[in-house]
Design a protein around this motif. Structure first.
Motif, PDB file in Angstrom:
ATOM      1  N   GLN A 220     -10.712   6.286  -2.686  1.00 51.06           N
ATOM      2  CA  GLN A 220     -10.198   6.887  -1.454  1.00 51.06           C
ATOM      3  C   GLN A 220      -9.527   5.845  -0.574  1.00 51.06           C
ATOM      4  O   GLN A 220      -8.487   6.111   0.048  1.00 51.06           O
ATOM      5  CB  GLN A 220     -11.338   7.573  -0.702  1.00 51.06           C
ATOM      6  N   GLY A 221     -10.092   4.652  -0.523  1.00 50.21           N
ATOM      7  CA  GLY A 221      -9.506   3.595   0.291  1.00 50.21           C
ATOM      8  C   GLY A 221      -8.135   3.182  -0.206  1.00 50.21           C
ATOM      9  O   GLY A 221      -7.213   2.960   0.591  1.00 50.21           O
ATOM     10  N   THR A 222      -7.979   3.072  -1.519  1.00 50.73           N
ATOM     11  CA  THR A 222      -6.682   2.696  -2.085  1.00 50.73           C
ATOM     12  C   THR A 222      -5.620   3.743  -1.767  1.00 50.73           C
ATOM     13  O   THR A 222      -4.498   3.419  -1.367  1.00 50.73           O
ATOM     14  CB  THR A 222      -6.799   2.511  -3.602  1.00 50.73           C
ATOM     15  N   LEU A 223      -5.971   5.013  -1.948  1.00 57.01           N
ATOM     16  CA  LEU A 223      -5.023   6.078  -1.628  1.00 57.01           C
ATOM     17  C   LEU A 223      -4.762   6.160  -0.127  1.00 57.01           C
ATOM     18  O   LEU A 223      -3.639   6.458   0.303  1.00 57.01           O
ATOM     19  CB  LEU A 223      -5.563   7.412  -2.133  1.00 57.01           C
ATOM     20  N   ALA A 224      -5.787   5.868   0.678  1.00 61.48           N
ATOM     21  CA  ALA A 224      -5.630   5.972   2.132  1.00 61.48           C
ATOM     22  C   ALA A 224      -4.706   4.900   2.683  1.00 61.48           C
ATOM     23  O   ALA A 224      -4.085   5.100   3.731  1.00 61.48           O
ATOM     24  CB  ALA A 224      -6.996   5.885   2.810  1.00 61.48           C
ATOM     25  N   ILE A 225      -4.605   3.749   2.020  1.00 64.32           N
ATOM     26  CA  ILE A 225      -3.694   2.702   2.493  1.00 64.32           C
ATOM     27  C   ILE A 225      -2.257   3.207   2.455  1.00 64.32           C
ATOM     28  O   ILE A 225      -1.487   3.007   3.402  1.00 64.32           O
ATOM     29  CB  ILE A 225      -3.858   1.424   1.652  1.00 64.32           C
ATOM     30  N   GLY A 226      -1.887   3.872   1.358  1.00 62.27           N
ATOM     31  CA  GLY A 226      -0.546   4.438   1.280  1.00 62.27           C
ATOM     32  C   GLY A 226      -0.318   5.473   2.365  1.00 62.27           C
ATOM     33  O   GLY A 226       0.751   5.508   2.995  1.00 62.27           O
ATOM     34  N   THR A 227      -1.330   6.318   2.612  1.00 64.21           N
ATOM     35  CA  THR A 227      -1.210   7.318   3.677  1.00 64.21           C
ATOM     36  C   THR A 227      -1.085   6.656   5.038  1.00 64.21           C
ATOM     37  O   THR A 227      -0.300   7.093   5.891  1.00 64.21           O
ATOM     38  CB  THR A 227      -2.426   8.251   3.657  1.00 64.21           C
ATOM     39  N   ALA A 228      -1.844   5.584   5.266  1.00 63.44           N
ATOM     40  CA  ALA A 228      -1.788   4.885   6.549  1.00 63.44           C
ATOM     41  C   ALA A 228      -0.418   4.261   6.777  1.00 63.44           C
ATOM     42  O   ALA A 228       0.090   4.246   7.909  1.00 63.44           O
ATOM     43  CB  ALA A 228      -2.872   3.810   6.603  1.00 63.44           C
ATOM     44  N   ILE A 229       0.199   3.743   5.731  1.00 66.48           N
ATOM     45  CA  ILE A 229       1.530   3.166   5.867  1.00 66.48           C
ATOM     46  C   ILE A 229       2.547   4.246   6.237  1.00 66.48           C
ATOM     47  O   ILE A 229       3.429   4.028   7.082  1.00 66.48           O
ATOM     48  CB  ILE A 229       1.926   2.445   4.561  1.00 66.48           C
ATOM     49  N   ILE A 230       2.428   5.412   5.612  1.00 65.20           N
ATOM     50  CA  ILE A 230       3.304   6.538   5.959  1.00 65.20           C
ATOM     51  C   ILE A 230       3.099   6.952   7.414  1.00 65.20           C
ATOM     52  O   ILE A 230       4.063   7.206   8.162  1.00 65.20           O
ATOM     53  CB  ILE A 230       3.039   7.727   5.024  1.00 65.20           C
ATOM     54  N   GLY A 271      13.933   2.744   3.622  1.00 63.67           N
ATOM     55  CA  GLY A 271      13.278   3.906   3.025  1.00 63.67           C
ATOM     56  C   GLY A 271      12.788   3.631   1.620  1.00 63.67           C
ATOM     57  O   GLY A 271      11.699   4.068   1.230  1.00 63.67           O
ATOM     58  N   ILE A 272      13.573   2.887   0.837  1.00 64.56           N
ATOM     59  CA  ILE A 272      13.158   2.539  -0.528  1.00 64.56           C
ATOM     60  C   ILE A 272      11.925   1.636  -0.490  1.00 64.56           C
ATOM     61  O   ILE A 272      10.992   1.801  -1.287  1.00 64.56           O
ATOM     62  CB  ILE A 272      14.319   1.868  -1.285  1.00 64.56           C
ATOM     63  N   ALA A 273      11.918   0.657   0.425  1.00 63.59           N
ATOM     64  CA  ALA A 273      10.760  -0.235   0.544  1.00 63.59           C
ATOM     65  C   ALA A 273       9.505   0.560   0.894  1.00 63.59           C
ATOM     66  O   ALA A 273       8.426   0.339   0.315  1.00 63.59           O
ATOM     67  CB  ALA A 273      11.030  -1.301   1.602  1.00 63.59           C
ATOM     68  N   LEU A 274       9.636   1.501   1.823  1.00 61.01           N
ATOM     69  CA  LEU A 274       8.496   2.342   2.204  1.00 61.01           C
ATOM     70  C   LEU A 274       8.045   3.202   1.039  1.00 61.01           C
ATOM     71  O   LEU A 274       6.838   3.311   0.753  1.00 61.01           O
ATOM     72  CB  LEU A 274       8.899   3.213   3.393  1.00 61.01           C
ATOM     73  N   MET A 275       8.978   3.788   0.333  1.00 58.40           N
ATOM     74  CA  MET A 275       8.643   4.668  -0.793  1.00 58.40           C
ATOM     75  C   MET A 275       7.952   3.896  -1.913  1.00 58.40           C
ATOM     76  O   MET A 275       6.943   4.353  -2.464  1.00 58.40           O
ATOM     77  CB  MET A 275       9.911   5.332  -1.317  1.00 58.40           C
ATOM     78  N   LEU A 276       8.460   2.717  -2.254  1.00 56.36           N
ATOM     79  CA  LEU A 276       7.873   1.936  -3.345  1.00 56.36           C
ATOM     80  C   LEU A 276       6.457   1.478  -3.001  1.00 56.36           C
ATOM     81  O   LEU A 276       5.566   1.496  -3.860  1.00 56.36           O
ATOM     82  CB  LEU A 276       8.757   0.732  -3.663  1.00 56.36           C
ATOM     83  N   THR A 277       6.248   1.057  -1.763  1.00 54.66           N
ATOM     84  CA  THR A 277       4.918   0.595  -1.374  1.00 54.66           C
ATOM     85  C   THR A 277       3.897   1.721  -1.465  1.00 54.66           C
ATOM     86  O   THR A 277       2.804   1.558  -2.027  1.00 54.66           O
ATOM     87  CB  THR A 277       4.952   0.039   0.055  1.00 54.66           C
ATOM     88  N   VAL A 278       4.232   2.875  -0.922  1.00 50.86           N
ATOM     89  CA  VAL A 278       3.311   4.019  -0.972  1.00 50.86           C
ATOM     90  C   VAL A 278       3.112   4.476  -2.413  1.00 50.86           C
ATOM     91  O   VAL A 278       1.988   4.812  -2.816  1.00 50.86           O
ATOM     92  CB  VAL A 278       3.842   5.159  -0.095  1.00 50.86           C
ATOM     93  N   LEU A 279       4.179   4.472  -3.201  1.00 54.16           N
ATOM     94  CA  LEU A 279       4.060   4.850  -4.606  1.00 54.16           C
ATOM     95  C   LEU A 279       3.116   3.913  -5.344  1.00 54.16           C
ATOM     96  O   LEU A 279       2.297   4.349  -6.162  1.00 54.16           O
ATOM     97  CB  LEU A 279       5.444   4.832  -5.262  1.00 54.16           C
ATOM     98  N   GLY A 280       3.218   2.621  -5.059  1.00 56.47           N
ATOM     99  CA  GLY A 280       2.333   1.655  -5.713  1.00 56.47           C
ATOM    100  C   GLY A 280       0.871   1.936  -5.421  1.00 56.47           C
ATOM    101  O   GLY A 280       0.026   1.917  -6.333  1.00 56.47           O
ATOM    102  N   PHE A 281       0.539   2.207  -4.163  1.00 53.51           N
ATOM    103  CA  PHE A 281      -0.855   2.493  -3.823  1.00 53.51           C
ATOM    104  C   PHE A 281      -1.315   3.808  -4.433  1.00 53.51           C
ATOM    105  O   PHE A 281      -2.473   3.926  -4.862  1.00 53.51           O
ATOM    106  CB  PHE A 281      -1.019   2.524  -2.306  1.00 53.51           C
ATOM    107  N   ASN A 282      -0.443   4.805  -4.498  1.00 51.59           N
ATOM    108  CA  ASN A 282      -0.830   6.081  -5.103  1.00 51.59           C
ATOM    109  C   ASN A 282      -1.089   5.937  -6.599  1.00 51.59           C
ATOM    110  O   ASN A 282      -2.064   6.486  -7.133  1.00 51.59           O
ATOM    111  CB  ASN A 282       0.251   7.124  -4.854  1.00 51.59           C
ATOM    112  N   LEU A 283      -0.209   5.212  -7.291  1.00 48.65           N
ATOM    113  CA  LEU A 283      -0.408   5.009  -8.730  1.00 48.65           C
ATOM    114  C   LEU A 283      -1.666   4.201  -9.000  1.00 48.65           C
ATOM    115  O   LEU A 283      -2.438   4.505  -9.917  1.00 48.65           O
ATOM    116  CB  LEU A 283       0.809   4.293  -9.324  1.00 48.65           C
ATOM    117  N   MET A 284      -1.893   3.185  -8.193  1.00 45.10           N
ATOM    118  CA  MET A 284      -3.089   2.371  -8.369  1.00 45.10           C
ATOM    119  C   MET A 284      -4.344   3.174  -8.051  1.00 45.10           C
ATOM    120  O   MET A 284      -5.364   3.053  -8.747  1.00 45.10           O
ATOM    121  CB  MET A 284      -3.008   1.140  -7.462  1.00 45.10           C
ATOM    122  N   GLY A 285      -4.289   4.006  -7.018  1.00 43.43           N
ATOM    123  CA  GLY A 285      -5.439   4.838  -6.680  1.00 43.43           C
ATOM    124  C   GLY A 285      -5.779   5.829  -7.770  1.00 43.43           C
ATOM    125  O   GLY A 285      -6.958   6.038  -8.093  1.00 43.43           O
TER     126      GLY A 285
END
Length: 298
Positions: A220-230, A271-285
């Motif tokens: 949950q923490g890994t996925l939440a980091i991506g959400t927090a960045i958004i 926008g690409i930087a934001l998308m890639l960062t959130v995508l990375g945390f989602n895939l890792m989560g």
């Protein structure tokens, strides 16, 4: 004689099975998930870029060159310039520091508070559980971004207050998760044995129950980091997050929205930087969930 020979034959020893810790087994399963490894690689790259921003950034984040404003990507400015002639690549690199910093700190704060409230509610139950659970329900009744806007409106627009707001709105997610885990773990034999020998509640909670409830919290923490960045970018886009001239990605998108036709690169690259960062945390989560959840193992 033949029977005696058979009895005297050496007995082959059965090889012992390798004892593997659950965390080592989870790491091995995680490495087998190629998509999760890609996500972890994306996160690692952005962390390195954020840490090395003062070294690799071609220019300062506030170096204005009005004669070079809204220049397209070129050999001199790889990602172009914004409406003040500032190098977009430099601002994206420094913006990674802000986004990752907000994401990690907000999730750590919400995880600590959520786990503390959730473990108390799940262990003691009765009216304590009822009060804490109703508070979680009230907070979850509001859309997260709306609640964050309300908190920032009360505290005042700033990056620090945005971080506090993001931490607050994520507390119920961790609290309800750890509460449900505690309700099942506290019935285990080792917990009942600890109670029988007179062990104090605090020791039972933090030495027996919490360590055995960490797997879903990590996921949950890994996925939440991506959400927090958004959420940080959303608050910045609305003018409730980082204040100028901080190169926060959401603020960069807000400042460049009026140039989307004239200079689309000013919005595309943040926008690409934001998308890639959130995508990375989602895939890792997702990979951590598959590696740590026993139900996902074959």
């Amino acid at each position: 004689m033949a029977e005696l020979a058979r009895n005297d034959a050496p007995i082959k020893s059965v090889p012992k099975e390798e004892v593997v810790s659950p965390w080592l087994e989870a790491w091995r399963n995680f490495k087998k998930n190629k998509i999760a490894v890609v996500g972890a690689t994306i996160i690692f790259v952005f962390i390195i870029l954020a840490l090395a921003a003062p070294i690799i950034a071609p220019e300062g984040i506030n170096d204005q060159k009005l004669g070079e404003r809204l220049q397209p990507p070129s050999a001199e400015h790889w990602l172009g310039t914004d409406d003040f002639g500032r190098d977009i690549l430099s601002r994206i690199l420094y913006g990674a520091r802000i986004s990752l910093w907000v994401g990690f700190l907000a999730v750590i704060g919400s995880a600590v508070m959520g786990c503390l409230l959730g473990i108390i509610a799940g262990y003691y139950g009765k009216w304590v559980d009822g009060v804490i659970s109703r508070v979680f329900d009230i907070m979850l009744a509001f859309p997260s971004i709306l609640l964050a806007i309300a908190v920032v409106a009360v505290l005042g627009p700033s990056l620090r207050n945005a971080l506090i707001a993001i931490a607050i709105i994520n507390i119920p997610n961790f609290g309800r998760l750890i509460r449900s885990k505690v309700l099942s773990v506290k019935q285990e034999e080792y917990v009942l044995a600890a109670k029988a020998v007179g062990m104090k509640d605090a020791r039972i909670l933090f030495h027996h129950i919490l360590p055995n409830s960490m797997s879903p919290i990590i996921v949950q923490g890994t996925l939440a980091i991506g959400t927090a960045i958004i959420e940080c970018a959303a608050l910045g886009f609305l003018g409730l997050g980082a204040e100028p001239p901080n190169p926060e990605w959401g603020k960069m998108l807000a400042d460049s929205k009026q140039y989307i036709i004239q200079a689309p690169w000013t919005m595309i690259f943040p926008g690409i930087a934001l998308m890639l960062t959130v995508l990375g945390f989602n895939l890792m989560g997702d990979g951590l969930r598959d590696a740590l959840d026993p139900k996902m193992k074959q």
